[in-house]
Design a protein around this motif. Structure first.
Motif: not given
Length: 438
Positions: A205-208, A246, A288
């Motif tokens: 999710d957070i890796s974009g 993050k 994200g």
């Protein structure tokens, strides 16, 4: 290649970053980008057939531009040369061109030149390549994170096929992470690591959509985490959040909290609180959230809650939505902030929203017919039917207005749009009151 060269290359591969080691070497190993390399797509067929023309790969970091170039390098019979425009100059290109001419002249062999970050070359450097691309001395593959229509020589663009790579989807990133954790040959499989499901979801999710970000976090996590009593390295949610730097935010895109945050975001804009609105914006971005999703909500709010009290609100929101798609993060956060604070501080009206809902209800409740004078009169025989007869053309009258019935007879006295008294709607209200009195 002698033994020493082989050992050097082998050691370099072992010591290179995980993201580099995990690069696919064949088309079938590539994850994502099926809109351009699906088996029925032109690029897939061209690579397979080794019939490539000049190409420009355009897209955000970590989406596979260099990966596709490496796959081409592994499948083509042409000589493959690579330079990076951040450090290379005209001399490097001259050397490649000279070699290409020699290979073409002596062996009839083509040369593919891959230029990473091609937008870094100035106009003169790009112009130098043009005649050699044109006469087939080199086949150019350029990679850029910038819009090539703004950053690459138009003449080069006209001689190249442009392929836009999209940010990888969450499932694509999950696939790559699991492959990296378990692959014993190129990945971290020999470390006997396990990644928890919530950590996997968080990194995906957070890796974009940037595979490099996710794989770097996985590598750091495995190399810096002690083994547990069961002999395994466990990549937990806490480890994952530390490695990608993050903090885990209480924000589940599929759960109630997601809807709570977006609800608070919209209600803050509607309630004219720019501070709360921009806070919830920041929270979504930190977690994200898809910037296109956020932009859509701003556009809806601009029309539903601001409406004609400030017609520019929708223009600002739409412009912001287009801009964030072109620019991407992190700069997109500034554009979203501008749109959010504009909509939040604009005068409010839901009159346009109420108008369509009321009209919808009237459509459901009534069977109506278009008045004869408003019907289409642009065909033979319309006049005999009375269609268009008696219609008054507004521009022929003072003030470009003439009193005339437009609604069907069945609902001729209905009122759907009642302008408010704030912002530009006050002007609209006064205008309607004036002409309705005539």
């Amino acid at each position: 290649m002698d033994l020493f060269d082989y050992m050097r290359e082998t050691n370099q591969k072992k010591e290179s970053p995980l993201a580099s080691r995990m690069r696919p070497t064949t088309l079938d190993e590539v994850v994502g980008q099926q809109h351009i390399i699906g088996k029925d797509k032109l690029l897939y067929r061209a690579i397979r057939a080794d019939k490539l023309g000049s190409l420009i790969f355009y897209g955000p970091p970590g989406t596979g531009k260099t990966t596709l170039a490496k796959v081409i390098a592994n499948t083509t019979s042409a000589e493959f040369k690579q330079i990076n425009a951040t450090v290379a100059g005209k001399k490097d290109m001259e050397d490649v061109v000279k070699e290409a001419k020699d290979l073409q002249g002596m062996y009839g062999k083509k040369t593919i030149l891959f230029i990473d970050e091609i937008h870094r070359f100035n106009k003169g450097q790009q112009d130098y390549l043009l005649p050699f691309v044109e006469d087939g001395t080199i086949i150019l593959i350029g990679a850029t994170t910038e819009n090539p229509y703004f950053e690459v020589n138009g003449a080069l663009l006209s001689r190249s096929s442009i392929f836009e790579l999209k940010a990888l989807g969450k499932e694509d990133i999950r696939t790559l992470i699991l492959r990296a954790v378990n692959d014993t040959e190129k990945g971290m499989g020999s470390f006997r690591a396990q990644i928890d499901e919530d950590a996997l979801d968080f990194l995906a999710d957070i890796s974009g959509g940037d595979a490099r970000n996710a794989l770097n976090a996985v590598e750091l996590g495995i190399l810096t985490t002690d083994r547990s009593e069961d002999g395994l390295i466990h990549i937990t949610l806490e480890v994952a959040s530390e490695c990608i730097q993050k903090r885990v935010v209480n924000y589940d895109k599929k759960g109630d909290n997601h809807y709570d945050i977006i609800s608070a975001f919209i209600k803050s804009m509607r309630g004219s609180d720019p501070d709360a609105a921009v806070f919830y914006l920041a929270k979504m971005l930190y977690a994200g959230e898809d910037i296109k999703f956020i932009a859509r909500r701003i556009m809806i709010c601009a029309s539903e809650d601001v409406g004609n009290a400030d017609p520019m609100a929708l223009t600002v929101a739409v412009s912001a939505a287009q801009a964030v798609e072109r620019i991407g993060m992190p700069e997109a956060q500034i554009i979203l902030s501008q749109a959010v604070t504009y909509v939040a501080t604009a005068p409010k009206s839901n009159s346009a929203c109420n108008a369509i809902f009321a009209a919808n209800e009237a459509v459901r409740q009534n069977r109506t017919t278009v008045p004869a004078h408003l019907r289409d009169a642009h065909y033979k025989g319309a006049q005999k039917l009375g269609h268009g007869t008696g219609y008054k053309y507004a521009h022929d009258y003072p003030g470009h207005y003439v009193k005339q019935q437009y609604l069907p007879d069945e609902i001729k006295d209905a009122r759907f749009y009642e302008p408010g008294v704030l912002g530009y709607e006050k002007t609209i209200r006064e205008y309607l009151e004036k002409i309705r009195q005539d």
